[in-house]
Design a protein around this motif. Sequence first.
Motif, mmCIF file in Angstrom:
data_model
loop_
_atom_site.group_PDB
_atom_site.id
_atom_site.type_symbol
_atom_site.label_atom_id
_atom_site.label_comp_id
_atom_site.label_asym_id
_atom_site.label_seq_id
_atom_site.Cartn_x
_atom_site.Cartn_y
_atom_site.Cartn_z
ATOM 1 N N GLU A 255 35.086 23.267 -24.745
ATOM 2 C CA GLU A 255 34.579 22.738 -23.425
ATOM 3 C C GLU A 255 32.944 22.107 -23.630
ATOM 4 O OE1 GLU A 255 32.479 24.935 -19.609
ATOM 5 O OE2 GLU A 255 33.263 25.954 -21.209
ATOM 6 N N CYS A 256 32.282 22.653 -24.822
ATOM 7 C CA CYS A 256 31.100 21.832 -25.309
ATOM 8 C C CYS A 256 31.180 20.344 -25.937
ATOM 9 C CB CYS A 256 30.279 22.502 -26.192
ATOM 10 S SG CYS A 256 28.640 21.941 -26.629
ATOM 11 N N THR B 167 20.473 17.141 -25.027
ATOM 12 C CA THR B 167 20.365 17.107 -23.604
ATOM 13 C C THR B 167 19.107 16.746 -23.035
ATOM 14 O OG1 THR B 167 20.354 19.449 -23.529
ATOM 15 C CG2 THR B 167 22.307 18.593 -23.221
ATOM 16 N N GLN C 80 32.280 17.977 -22.908
ATOM 17 C CA GLN C 80 31.172 17.731 -21.943
ATOM 18 C C GLN C 80 30.202 16.713 -22.922
ATOM 19 O OE1 GLN C 80 29.799 21.522 -21.520
ATOM 20 N NE2 GLN C 80 31.511 21.885 -19.832
ATOM 21 N N GLU D 189 20.402 14.949 -13.697
ATOM 22 C CA GLU D 189 21.644 15.711 -14.440
ATOM 23 C C GLU D 189 21.259 17.171 -14.871
ATOM 24 O OE1 GLU D 189 25.258 15.612 -14.702
ATOM 25 O OE2 GLU D 189 24.843 13.759 -13.563
ATOM 26 N N ILE E 44 32.014 13.506 -22.423
ATOM 27 C CA ILE E 44 31.753 13.201 -20.877
ATOM 28 C C ILE E 44 30.395 12.355 -20.915
ATOM 29 C CG2 ILE E 44 31.339 13.793 -18.792
ATOM 30 C CD1 ILE E 44 33.321 15.785 -19.005
ATOM 31 N N ALA E 45 29.260 12.985 -21.430
ATOM 32 C CA ALA E 45 28.133 12.323 -21.545
ATOM 33 C C ALA E 45 28.268 10.967 -22.354
ATOM 34 C CB ALA E 45 27.010 13.325 -22.356
ATOM 35 N N GLN F 178 25.831 22.634 -17.733
ATOM 36 C CA GLN F 178 26.939 23.201 -18.334
ATOM 37 C C GLN F 178 27.078 22.920 -19.620
ATOM 38 O OE1 GLN F 178 28.938 24.148 -16.027
ATOM 39 N NE2 GLN F 178 30.577 24.725 -17.651
ATOM 40 N N ILE F 179 26.531 21.935 -20.347
ATOM 41 C CA ILE F 179 26.531 21.711 -21.774
ATOM 42 C C ILE F 179 25.799 22.893 -22.576
ATOM 43 C CG2 ILE F 179 26.168 20.331 -23.894
ATOM 44 C CD1 ILE F 179 26.755 17.773 -22.028
ATOM 45 N N GLY G 270 23.299 19.826 -13.600
ATOM 46 C CA GLY G 270 24.684 19.217 -13.702
ATOM 47 C C GLY G 270 25.594 19.186 -14.926
ATOM 48 N N LEU G 271 25.683 18.201 -15.592
ATOM 49 C CA LEU G 271 25.967 18.307 -16.957
ATOM 50 C C LEU G 271 25.353 18.723 -17.903
ATOM 51 C CD1 LEU G 271 28.585 17.332 -18.543
ATOM 52 C CD2 LEU G 271 27.570 15.195 -18.922
ATOM 53 N N THR G 272 24.012 18.743 -17.772
ATOM 54 C CA THR G 272 23.165 19.117 -18.862
ATOM 55 C C THR G 272 23.146 20.584 -19.039
ATOM 56 O OG1 THR G 272 21.415 17.262 -18.125
ATOM 57 C CG2 THR G 272 20.479 19.314 -19.241
#
Length: 118
Positions: free
Chosen positions: A75-76, A24, A79, A31, A82-83, A38-39, A34-36
């Motif tokens: 979940e990881c 990440t 994500q 991000e 998604i990335a 969350q992961i 955001g996504l960073t």
Amino acid sequence: MKSYRDLIVWQKSMNLVTLVYSLTSEFPENEKFGLTSQIKRSAISIPSNIVEGYGRNYRKDYSRFLQMARGSLFECQTQIEIAVNLSFISIDNCKEINELSIEVEKMLNSLINKLSKN
């Protein structure tokens, strides 16, 4: 077994966290929250739930926390996919993390099944 540190699944999930942080670090700055974030949170949750369950006195509690760890792992994995879809990382860059996450998934499944049979 003397400590949760002896659990191979915990050791591997800790390695997964390290890989997630490394991966990440290449994400776009916008991000960061955001996504960073969350992961990283989902990755950290995996070994955290393993040890919290390990510290409980009841097998049913331990199994429940292992299930939560597995949920965080899924979940990881999602994500990270998604990335890749957003071109934050390439498939080649996340090969190691994908392989390790599948290994942790299998280990969690095995441990959950073992606890449910006893």
